[in-house]
Structures are given as structure tokens and as C-alpha cells.
Scaffold this active site. Structure first.
Site, mmCIF file in Angstrom:
data_model
loop_
_atom_site.group_PDB
_atom_site.id
_atom_site.type_symbol
_atom_site.label_atom_id
_atom_site.label_comp_id
_atom_site.label_asym_id
_atom_site.label_seq_id
_atom_site.Cartn_x
_atom_site.Cartn_y
_atom_site.Cartn_z
ATOM 1 N N GLY A 20 0.824 -1.201 0.000
ATOM 2 C CA GLY A 20 0.000 0.000 0.000
ATOM 3 C C GLY A 20 0.855 1.246 0.000
ATOM 4 O O GLY A 20 2.044 1.201 -0.312
ATOM 5 N N ASN A 21 0.249 2.375 0.336
ATOM 6 C CA ASN A 21 1.007 3.626 0.454
ATOM 7 C C ASN A 21 0.368 4.498 1.520
ATOM 8 O O ASN A 21 -0.673 4.151 2.081
ATOM 9 C CB ASN A 21 1.102 4.330 -0.901
ATOM 10 N N PHE A 22 0.992 5.636 1.817
ATOM 11 C CA PHE A 22 0.588 6.467 2.958
ATOM 12 C C PHE A 22 -0.563 7.433 2.683
ATOM 13 O O PHE A 22 -0.875 8.263 3.527
ATOM 14 C CB PHE A 22 1.788 7.271 3.458
ATOM 15 N N ALA A 88 -3.964 7.816 -4.905
ATOM 16 C CA ALA A 88 -2.589 7.315 -4.997
ATOM 17 C C ALA A 88 -2.684 5.834 -5.372
ATOM 18 O O ALA A 88 -2.608 4.948 -4.517
ATOM 19 C CB ALA A 88 -1.875 7.499 -3.670
#
Ligand code: CTP
Length: 201
Positions: A20-22, A88
Site C-alpha cells: 500500500g502507500n501512505f 494514490a
């Protein structure tokens, strides 16, 4: 009628793990709220673990992965007058997803990834006369140059540049600092502001 997407995507490795990402979704959710408050019918496609809009009228579609994100946005876009894609989205997904938990048997572990579909590029290819399409660019270096390249390659009406080099901008923050670039090369530089004020800009 406007489509907004926001938040991260999670690409599953096995039933308990993901890549995943932030992204928090805060910027896209703020845009959805401002649009709705100004009378738009907003359809918000939202990645996992994102903040939720406080405006009740907004229609929310919750998705998990880049391919779910792609599917939902492609289905909605023909009925929309505009789309602003802030999500994102993962650029790569695992080639194999294990149905059972991956055990720690090997000393090293090589993960094979393959590119995901680019939703913005897909919507650009479907775009009809009169529809407006905007994207975001998250950059850490050569910001303006990279954003201009994305604007052209993804066929956008405008792009909003976010730089992780700016203080008070980026993941999870309540403020952001943006530059809006259009295809004529016109650039509008904004000050650091709360995300709701950035959304209005
Ligand atoms: N985007 C998308 N689908 C993807 C990847 C990105 O629709 N699979 C969209 C994002 O929502 C954003 C824009 O493309 O509006 C730019 O995203 P960004 O992460 O800045 O760039 P990438 O296209 O992923 O390119 P790179 O990672 O090489 O900078």
C-alpha cells in the site's frame, strides 16, 4: 455530475498482507466536499482506510485495489461531466496472490510485480467532447517538468502538482501546497493552505 477518486489502493499478497502507500484521502475528500457544497452531484471512489467525507450527499464507492479502482471509475465516467483523480493508485501489483498465508520458510523472498492499469489514461482515452479531466502529480524532484510530462502523456485538461519537497504538504497532513498547470503551460502557484481551501482553489 463529477467523479472524484481518493485514497490509496492496497494490492493483496495473501489474505493478511498487502502493498500500500501512505495516502489518507484527505485532499480528494476535501475536493469532493467543496464540489458538493457548490451544487455538484459528486461520485467519490474511495480507497481503503481513507477519511470519509462529512457531506452526506456525496455518493461513495469503496474499493480496495488498483484494478477495483479502475473498474469503478471506468463504469462511472461516461455519465460524468468531469473527473478529478487524486487517488494514490498503486503502479504495480503482485503477479501471484496466495490464497493462504505465506509462511516464512525461505531466507530471501523475491516478489514479482506487474504494472497496474492507469485509470487516468483509461479515462482520457474514453473522454468525450465537453468532459473535463484533471489529475494530480506527486513529485519529489524535477517537479514542474515531471508534472508537465504527465499532463501531456495522460491527456489532461489540467494537472495539480503536489511536491513532497514542500513542508506542510503531503500524506496525512491537513495542509497542502499546490501548483496548477494547464496544457498551454500556464502555471498557478498557491500558498500553503488547509486542504479545504486548497480544494476551493
Ligand atoms: N494514476 C492513475 N492510475 C494509476 C497511477 C496513477 O489514475 N495506476 C493517476 C493518479 O490518480 C494521479 C496521476 O495518475 O492523478 C499521477 O499519479 P502519480 O503517482 O503522480 O504518477 P504516476 O502516473 O504513477 O507516475 P510515476 O509514479 O512514475 O511518477
Amino acid at each position: 455530475k463529477i467523479l472524484v477518486n481518493a485514497g490509496p489502493t492496497y494490492e493483496m499478497l495473501d489474505p493478511v498482507r498487502f502493498i500500500g502507500n501512505f495516502s489518507s484521502g484527505k485532499m480528494g475528500v476535501a475536493i469532493a466536499e467543496v464540489l458538493s457544497e457548490n451544487g455538484a452531484e459528486v461520485h467519490l471512489v474511495l480507497g481503503p482506510n481513507s477519511v470519509k467525507p462529512s457531506v452526506k450527499k456525496i455518493q461513495i464507492y469503496e474499493v480496495m485495489s488498483a484494478s477495483n479502482m479502475q473498474e469503478e471509475c471506468v463504469a462511472l465516467f461516461p455519465k460524468m461531466e468531469a473527473a478529478i483523480l487524486t487517488a494514490a493508485v498503486a503502479d504495480y501489483q503482485p503477479v501471484h496472490k496466495s490464497d493462504t498465508k505465506i509462511k516464512k520458510q525461505q531466507e530471501s523472498f523475491l516478489l514479482e510485480l506487474v504494472k497496474t492499469l492507469d485509470t487516468l489514461t483509461s479515462l482520457s482515452a474514453m473522454k468525450k467532447k465537453g468532459q473535463v479531466l484533471a489529475g494530480f502529480a506527486l513529485e519529489t524532484n524535477n517537479e514542474i517538468e515531471n508534472a508537465k510530462t504527465k499532463l501531456v502523456s495522460k491527456g489532461l485538461d489540467f494537472i495539480v502538482l503536489n511536491s513532497l519537497a514542500d513542508r506542510d504538504a503531503g500524506f496525512g497532513k491537513d495542509t497542502n501546497k499546490i501548483t496548477i498547470i494547464d496544457p498551454d503551460g500556464k502555471t498557478l502557484v498557491f500558498e500553503t493552505k488547509p486542504k479545504k481551501a486548497v480544494a476551493a482553489d
